[in-house]
Design a protein around this motif. Structure first.
Motif, PDB file in Angstrom:
ATOM      1  N   GLU A   1       7.361  -9.313   5.230  1.00 57.37           N
ATOM      2  CA  GLU A   1       6.951 -10.569   5.613  1.00 57.37           C
ATOM      3  C   GLU A   1       5.753 -10.603   6.594  1.00 57.37           C
ATOM      4  OE1 GLU A   1       7.267 -13.470   4.062  1.00 57.37           O
ATOM      5  OE2 GLU A   1       8.834 -12.309   2.899  1.00 57.37           O
ATOM      6  N   ARG A   2       5.949  -9.926   7.867  1.00 58.55           N
ATOM      7  CA  ARG A   2       4.989  -9.367   8.778  1.00 58.55           C
ATOM      8  C   ARG A   2       3.608  -8.938   7.925  1.00 58.55           C
ATOM      9  NH1 ARG A   2       1.189  -9.273  11.336  1.00 58.55           N
ATOM     10  NH2 ARG A   2       0.989  -8.822  13.544  1.00 58.55           N
ATOM     11  N   CYS A   3       3.859  -7.989   7.358  1.00 60.25           N
ATOM     12  CA  CYS A   3       2.615  -7.413   6.521  1.00 60.25           C
ATOM     13  C   CYS A   3       2.098  -8.364   5.637  1.00 60.25           C
ATOM     14  CB  CYS A   3       3.054  -6.064   5.775  1.00 60.25           C
ATOM     15  SG  CYS A   3       3.810  -4.793   6.335  1.00 60.25           S
ATOM     16  N   ARG A   4       2.667  -9.135   5.075  1.00 62.94           N
ATOM     17  CA  ARG A   4       2.219 -10.155   4.318  1.00 62.94           C
ATOM     18  C   ARG A   4       1.411 -11.226   5.032  1.00 62.94           C
ATOM     19  NH1 ARG A   4       1.163 -10.805  -1.312  1.00 62.94           N
ATOM     20  NH2 ARG A   4       0.867 -13.130  -1.573  1.00 62.94           N
ATOM     21  N   THR A   5       1.798 -11.519   6.346  1.00 69.63           N
ATOM     22  CA  THR A   5       1.230 -12.566   7.051  1.00 69.63           C
ATOM     23  C   THR A   5      -0.149 -11.942   7.531  1.00 69.63           C
ATOM     24  OG1 THR A   5       3.211 -13.245   7.926  1.00 69.63           O
ATOM     25  CG2 THR A   5       1.201 -13.544   9.497  1.00 69.63           C
ATOM     26  N   SER A   6      -0.236 -10.602   7.875  1.00 62.67           N
ATOM     27  CA  SER A   6      -1.353  -9.774   8.302  1.00 62.67           C
ATOM     28  C   SER A   6      -2.692  -9.660   7.191  1.00 62.67           C
ATOM     29  CB  SER A   6      -0.990  -8.368   8.852  1.00 62.67           C
ATOM     30  OG  SER A   6      -2.211  -7.863   9.213  1.00 62.67           O
ATOM     31  N   TYR A   7      -1.768  -9.494   5.863  1.00 65.85           N
ATOM     32  CA  TYR A   7      -2.862  -9.407   4.797  1.00 65.85           C
ATOM     33  C   TYR A   7      -3.443 -10.880   4.569  1.00 65.85           C
ATOM     34  CZ  TYR A   7      -3.744  -9.746  -0.529  1.00 65.85           C
ATOM     35  OH  TYR A   7      -4.066  -9.979  -1.270  1.00 65.85           O
TER      36      TYR A   7
ATOM     37  N   LEU B   1      -3.670  -1.070   5.523  1.00 62.50           N
ATOM     38  CA  LEU B   1      -2.661  -1.529   5.327  1.00 62.50           C
ATOM     39  C   LEU B   1      -2.137  -1.167   3.994  1.00 62.50           C
ATOM     40  CD1 LEU B   1      -0.207  -3.664   5.997  1.00 62.50           C
ATOM     41  CD2 LEU B   1      -1.764  -5.620   5.016  1.00 62.50           C
ATOM     42  N   SER B   2      -2.913  -1.077   3.113  1.00 64.18           N
ATOM     43  CA  SER B   2      -2.549  -0.766   1.608  1.00 64.18           C
ATOM     44  C   SER B   2      -2.086   0.703   1.718  1.00 64.18           C
ATOM     45  CB  SER B   2      -3.804  -0.691   0.870  1.00 64.18           C
ATOM     46  OG  SER B   2      -3.723   0.043  -0.378  1.00 64.18           O
ATOM     47  N   TYR B   3      -2.570   1.616   2.450  1.00 64.36           N
ATOM     48  CA  TYR B   3      -2.302   3.003   2.523  1.00 64.36           C
ATOM     49  C   TYR B   3      -0.942   2.958   3.116  1.00 64.36           C
ATOM     50  CZ  TYR B   3      -2.846   8.109   2.163  1.00 64.36           C
ATOM     51  OH  TYR B   3      -2.625   9.387   1.728  1.00 64.36           O
ATOM     52  N   SER B   4      -0.514   2.291   4.413  1.00 65.65           N
ATOM     53  CA  SER B   4       0.752   2.451   5.029  1.00 65.65           C
ATOM     54  C   SER B   4       1.679   1.852   4.044  1.00 65.65           C
ATOM     55  CB  SER B   4       0.388   1.570   6.417  1.00 65.65           C
ATOM     56  OG  SER B   4      -0.745   2.076   6.895  1.00 65.65           O
ATOM     57  N   LEU B   5       1.706   0.729   3.237  1.00 69.61           N
ATOM     58  CA  LEU B   5       2.518   0.194   2.464  1.00 69.61           C
ATOM     59  C   LEU B   5       2.762   0.889   1.531  1.00 69.61           C
ATOM     60  CD1 LEU B   5       0.898  -3.302   2.148  1.00 69.61           C
ATOM     61  CD2 LEU B   5       3.209  -3.063   3.002  1.00 69.61           C
ATOM     62  N   GLU B   6       1.951   1.859   0.833  1.00 73.22           N
ATOM     63  CA  GLU B   6       2.287   2.783   0.018  1.00 73.22           C
ATOM     64  C   GLU B   6       3.069   3.778   0.435  1.00 73.22           C
ATOM     65  OE1 GLU B   6       0.049   5.428  -3.478  1.00 73.22           O
ATOM     66  OE2 GLU B   6      -0.924   4.113  -2.425  1.00 73.22           O
ATOM     67  N   TYR B   7       2.708   4.289   1.788  1.00 75.62           N
ATOM     68  CA  TYR B   7       3.501   5.294   2.583  1.00 75.62           C
ATOM     69  C   TYR B   7       4.807   5.156   2.815  1.00 75.62           C
ATOM     70  CZ  TYR B   7       5.076   8.139   6.413  1.00 75.62           C
ATOM     71  OH  TYR B   7       5.907   8.963   7.227  1.00 75.62           O
TER      72      TYR B   7
END
Length: 856
Positions: A535-541, A625-631
Motif C-alpha cells: 500500500e505504501r508503494c502504491r501510494t508512492s507510485y 520503484l519498478s526494479y525494487s518491487l521486482e526484487y
C-alpha cells in the motif's frame, strides 16, 4: 541370627547387635552413595564419562570398553586398575587385561556372558546367575546389583525416599556445573585465541557482533549493512542465525542429552524399586518424614513418573532463565503478560516449583526427611545433607555462556525440547506410555504461542512501519553517472524501504524455520507486512503518476491489449501475460502491433505539457520503484520455495499450504505494480516524443539554406532522452532500459511521416531539415547502449526515404510506387502528391493514377 527367638534376652549379644546395626546403617549409606553416583553417571561403572568441558579432577583415567548392542550409550568408560569393568569369569576361566577384545581385536563382536568384576567373590545364587546370563550393559548390571543389595538390607523404601529428596538439588547442581564448565571452556578458548593473535574471533559476551558492518559501503557509496541491521527489532546476535541462538541451542542440547542419560538410569532403578517395594512404606522412614512429605507419598517414593516430573521441571526452570521469563508468564493472560514483560525489567526466576510459580503439567512437593543417626558419619563426609534442597533456589548461571537472553531464544529452544520429548517417549516402557512426557514441550509451545508470537508481531510491525515511513525509504540512492550492478553488495539500486522490508521478511521466515509448528502464523505476519508495504508503494507510485496522461492511457483496454501483444513486452516479468507474444513476435504481425499502437498515441494529439511527467525525480522514482518491487517479488518467491511445507498445525494440507499461496499472490501483486511502472515509463517516453514532434505541424518547411542543425524541438527531445537515460541507468538493467526507450524510435518515425499530411507546402531545403532531424534523433538513440541501434537506424532511414521521395517528379514518383507499392501505406503515398512543392508540377489525374496503381 541375632534376631531369632531365644537370643533376644542374651545380654552378651546386645553390644554385638548394636555394632552390627551401626555397620548395617553405614553399609546402607555406602551403597546408597554409590547408587547415587551411578544414577548421575559419576560412578566407576557409569555408562558415560564426564563431559570434555568438566574439570580435569572430575574426569578419571578411563579405559574404553565394548558393550552390547542394546546399550543406551555406544561405549562404557571405567577405571579399574588396568582391568576392564567388563572382565569377569566363566567357570574357571577369566579374561586377562591383554585379551584381544580389550586391544581392538575381532573378539569385540562376540556375545559373552560373564560375572562382572564386583561379583567375583559373591556367593552364587539366582541373582548372580541372572546377571551372568544378562546381555545388559555394564552400567545397568551395576545398578541392578545396587538395588539388589538394598533389597537384601530391606532398605528399598528408605533408599527410595532419600533418592527422591536429593533428585532435584542433584539435577540442579549437575546443570549448573555443566554450564560453569562450559563457560570456563569458552573463556579459556577465548584467552588462548587472544594470546595467539586471533583478531577475528567473535567474543561470546558483548563483543560477538560489532556494528562494523554499518561502515561497509556499496560501490556507489551508499551504506547498506548498517541500515539493514538498524531496522531489525533484535540485535544481530539474537537473530535467527545469530550467535546467541546457536549458543543457546548448543547449551540446551548438551544439558538435555545429559538429562536423557540420567533418565535412562532412573528407568532402570525405577522398575526394580517398583518390583521390590512392599505395599507399605517403612514406618520408621515415614515417622522421620516432615508433614508435607508424609502428605505427598508420591514425592517420598521414587518412581519413573516422579523422576520424569522433576527432570522436566528443572529443564523448564533453566529454559525460563534462558528466556528471561518470569514464572507467571506461563499461565497469565497473553496480552496482559506481554505488556507487562515489555514494561518491566526481567526478574530472577523461582525454581522451587511453589504454588505461585508456573502453571505446569506437573506439580509436586520435594520429600524432606531427617536421616537417622546411623548415617551421621556419612553426613559429615558431605553426603546426604538435608540442606541440599536450597540449591534449587539459585539460578543456573546461563548468562555466563549466552551473549544475550530473552524470549526470542525460544526459537532455539523449540527443536532441542521437541527432540528431548521424542527421546523420552521412546525410552519409556510401554506400561508407562500414559505418563505426561510432553509437559516441557507443551510449556515451550504455549510460551511461543501466547508470548513470543504476539511480541514478535508487535516488534516487527513497528520495524516495518519505521522502515516504510522513513523519509529515505522511497528516495532513490544512487549517485549520478553510476552504473547498474546486479548485486546488492555492489550497488544494486533497491530502494532502502523495500530492501529493509525484504530483510525483515527473511528474518521472520527464519523464525518460521526454527519453530515449524508456528510457521503458518509467522508466514501470515509476513503477509500482513507485505500488504502494508505494498500500500505504501502504491501510494508512492500514485504520487508520481496522478493525473498524468501516460498513467491514464495504460488503463485503456485497447492500449493494454496492444501492449501485451507488443513483442517488446517479452522482457517484462512473467506476471504480465505473455500468451500472445510468441504468436506475434515476428514478421508483419509485430510491425502491425507497433504501428497500431503508435497510431492510437498519435490520435491523442495535441499533447499538453502539464499532462506529462516532466520531473526527472519522478521518472527515476518510477524506475527505481519498478526494479525494487521486482526484487522483493523474486525474493518472496524464493522464500516461499524454502519455507516449511509441512506446517504442523493439525489442519488439512490444503489449509496448511494457504500461507505459502498467499505469499505467492503478494509476490504477484508486487510484480504487477513493477510492470505498471515500466509501462508508464515506456508510454511516457512515447508521449514525450509526440509532444516535441507535434511542433512539425506548426511550422513551414520553406527553408532558404541547407540545414546545419536540427530543429529546436528535436534538440530539446534528444536532450530529454539523453538526460532520462543517464538518470535511469543506475536503477534498471539494460533490457528494461531498452523497453523504456525502445518505443521512441517507432513513434518518432510514425509521427514524422504522418506530419506530412498537415503540411501545406515544403521545399527541398525543408526536406533536408527533416532528414537532419531524423539523423540527430538516430544518433541520440544509438548512444543508448541498451537500444538496438540497427533497428533504430532502419526505422529512421525509412523516414528519410519517405521525405526524399518529395525530390522526385510526379511521374518518377508514380513509377516508384509501382515498384514499391508496399513500402508505405496508400494514404502516405497520396500525401506525397497532396503537399505543395515549389517548382513541382502535379497533373490533375496524378492522385487517381496512384490510387489505381495501389489498388491493383
Amino acid at each position: 541370627m541375632l534376631e531369632r527367638e531365644g537370643l533376644q534376652p542374651v545380654g552378651a549379644l546386645q553390644d554385638i547387635r548394636s555394632d552390627l546395626s551401626k555397620l548395617q546403617g553405614i553399609l546402607f549409606f555406602k551403597i546408597l552413595e554409590d547408587l547415587h553416583a551411578h544414577l548421575y553417571n559419576k560412578g566407576e561403572f557409569s555408562s558415560v564419562a564426564s563431559s570434555m568441558h568438566e574439570k580435569d579432577d572430575e574426569v578419571p583415567t578411563t579405559t574404553v570398553v565394548a558393550i552390547t548392542a542394546n546399550s543406551l550409550q555406544p561405549v562404557s568408560l571405567s577405571p579399574v586398575d588396568g582391568r576392564s569393568s567388563y572382565d569377569g569369569h566363566d567357570g574357571d576361566s577369566s579374561l586377562e587385561p591383554n585379551d584381544e577384545r580389550l586391544n581392538g581385536g575381532d573378539g569385540k563382536d562376540v556375545k559373552v556372558h560373564q560375572i562382572p568384576l564386583w561379583l567375583f567373590n559373591s556367593t552364587p545364587d539366582e541373582f548372580v546367575e541372572t546377571i551372568k546370563k544378562s546381555d545388559a550393559p555394564i552400567h545397568v548390571k551395576y545398578l541392578q546389583t545396587m538395588v539388589e543389595c538394598l533389597s537384601l538390607l530391606n532398605k528399598i523404601a528408605a533408599a527410595s525416599a532419600l533418592i527422591c529428596q536429593r533428585l532435584r538439588p542433584t539435577v540442579h547442581g549437575i546443570i549448573t556445573s555443566r554450564i560453569k564448565a562450559h563457560s570456563e571452556f569458552i573463556n579459556s578458548s577465548v584467552d588462548k585465541a587472544t594470546r595467539t593473535g586471533a583478531t577475528s574471533l567473535h567474543l561470546m559476551k558483548g563483543q560477538l557482533e560489532s556494528y562494523q558492518l554499518s561502515k561497509q559501503k556499496r560501490q556507489n557509496g551508499i551504506s547498506l549493512a548498517g541500515n539493514l541491521l538498524a531496522v531489525s527489532p533484535v540485535s544481530p546476535v539474537m537473530a535467527p542465525t545469530g550467535k546467541a541462538q546457536a549458543a543457546a541451542k548448543e547449551l540446551l542440547n548438551s544439558i538435555l542429552d545429559s538429562v536423557v542419560r540420567i533418565f535412562g538410569n532412573h528407568i532402570v532403578i525405577g522398575e526394580l524399586i517398583e518390583s521390590k517395594s512392599s505395599p507399605q512404606i517403612d514406618t520408621k522412614i515415614l515417622k522421620s518424614m516432615s508433614t508435607d512429605a508424609y502428605l505427598d507419598s508420591k514425592a517420598s517414593h521414587f518412581s519413573i513418573g516422579f523422576s520424569l516430573t522433576v527432570l522436566q521441571s528443572e529443564c523448564q526452570q533453566l529454559i525460563c532463565e534462558i528466556l528471561r521469563a518470569t514464572p507467571e508468564a506461563a499461565s497469565a493472560d497473553a496480552a496482559v503478560q506481554t505488556a507487562r514483560l515489555a514494561s518491566k525489567a526481567p526478574t530472577k526466576e523461582k525454581s522451587d516449583g511453589s504454588e505461585d510459580g508456573l502453571t505446569f503439567a506437573f506439580r509436586f512437593t520435594d520429600a524432606t526427611l531427617s536421616v537417622p543417626n546411623k548415617g551421621v558419619e556419612f553426613k559429615r563426609q558431605g553426603g546426604w545433607s538435608t540442606k541440599g534442597s536450597n540449591v534449587s533456589q539459585e539460578g543456573y548461571g546461563s548468562a555466563a555462556v549466552l551473549p544475550e537472553q530473552g524470549m526470542y531464544l525460544a526459537a532455539s529452544v523449540y527443536r532441542p525440547v521437541h527432540q528431548f520429548t521424542e527421546r523420552l517417549a521412546s525410552m519409556l516402557p510401554k506400561r508407562y506410555s500414559q505418563l505426561g512426557n510432553d509437559g516441557l514441550l507443551a510449556f515451550v509451545e504455549n510460551f511461543v504461542k501466547d508470548h513470543l508470537l504476539p511480541t514478535m508481531f508487535v516488534d516487527y510491525r513497528k520495524s516495518v512501519q519505521a522502515a516504510i515511513s522513513s523519509p529515505a525509504a522511497f528516495r532513490p540512492r544512487a549517485h549520478n553517472h553510476a552504473s547498474y550492478a546486479s548485486s546488492i553488495e555492489k550497488g544494486r539500486p533497491v530502494l532502502q524501504g523495500l530492501l529493509a522490508i525484504d530483510y525483515l521478511a527473511k528474518e521472520v521466515l527464519g523464525w518460521a524455520q526454527a519453530i515449524p509448528k508456528f510457521a503458518a502464523d509467522l508466514m501470515k505476519y509476513v503477509q500482513t507486512f507485505l500488504e502494508r508495504t505494498y500500500e505504501r508503494c502504491r501510494t508512492s507510485y500514485m504520487e508520481a503518476v496522478l493525473e498524468k496522461q501516460s498513467y491514464m492511457i495504460i488503463g485503456r483496454h485497447d492500449i493494454d491489449k496492444l501492449m501485451r501483444l507488443d513483442p517488446a513486452s517479452a522482457c517484462l516479468p512473467n506476471a504480465f501475460s505473455q500468451s500472445n507474444v510468441r504468436n506475434n513476435s515476428s514478421g508483419a504481425g509485430s510491425i502491425d502491433v507497433e504501428s497500431e499502437l503508435s497510431d492510437l498515441l498519435l490520435n491523442l494529439r495535441p499533447i499538453r505539457q502539464e499532462n506529462l511527467i516532466r520531473d526527472n525525480h519522478k521518472i527515476v522514482l518510477l524506475a527505481s520503484l519498478s526494479y525494487s518491487l521486482e526484487y522483493v517479488a523474486d525474493s518472496i518467491e524464493r522464500l516461499v520455495q524454502v519455507s516449511p511445507q509441512n506446517v504442523e498445525s493439525g489442519k488439512p494440507s490444503q489449509t496448511s499450504s494457504s500461507p505459502a499461496r498467499d505469499l505467492a499472490l503478494s509476490a504477484n501483486e508486487y510484480r504487477k505494480l513493477a510492470i505498471d511502472c515500466l509501462k508508464v515509463l515506456r508510454v511516457e517516453m512515447q508521449l514525450e516524443t509526440i509532444f516535441h514532434l507535434q511542433e512539425m505541424t506548426h511550422r513551414e518547411y520553406l527553408e532558404n539554406q541547407d540545414a546545419e542543425e536540427p530543429d529546436d524541438f528535436v534538440i530539446s527531445l534528444t536532450a530529454q532522452i539523453t538526460c532520462g537515460d543517464e538518470e535511469i541507468a543506475p536503477f534498471v538493467s539494460g533490457v528494461k532500459r531498452n523497453y523504456i526507450f525502445g518505443g521512441i524510435c517507432g513513434t518518432a518515425a510514425n509521427a514524422s511521416i504522418k506530419a506530412l499530411a498537415d503540411f501545406k507546402s515544403i521545399n527541398l531545403f525543408g526536406v533536408q531539415q527533416i532528414c537532419r532531424n531524423s539523423i540527430a534523433l538516430e544518433q541520440t538513440l544509438a548512444a543508448i547502449p541498451s537500444i538496438d541501434s540497427e533497428a533504430a537506424q532502419q526505422k529512421l532511414e525509412h523516414v528519410r526515404t519517405y521525405y526524399e521521395l518529395l525530390n522526385m517528379t510526379s511521374e518518377a514518383l508514380l513509377t516508384f510506387v509501382t515498384e514499391h507499392e508496399h513500402l508505405f501505406t496508400p494514404s502516405e503515398y497520396i500525401n506525397l502528391l497532396k503537399v505543395q512543392i515549389p517548382g513541382r508540377e502535379v497533373p490533375l489525374d496524378a492522385q487517381d493514377r496512384m490510387k489505381e496503381i495501389l489498388s491493383q
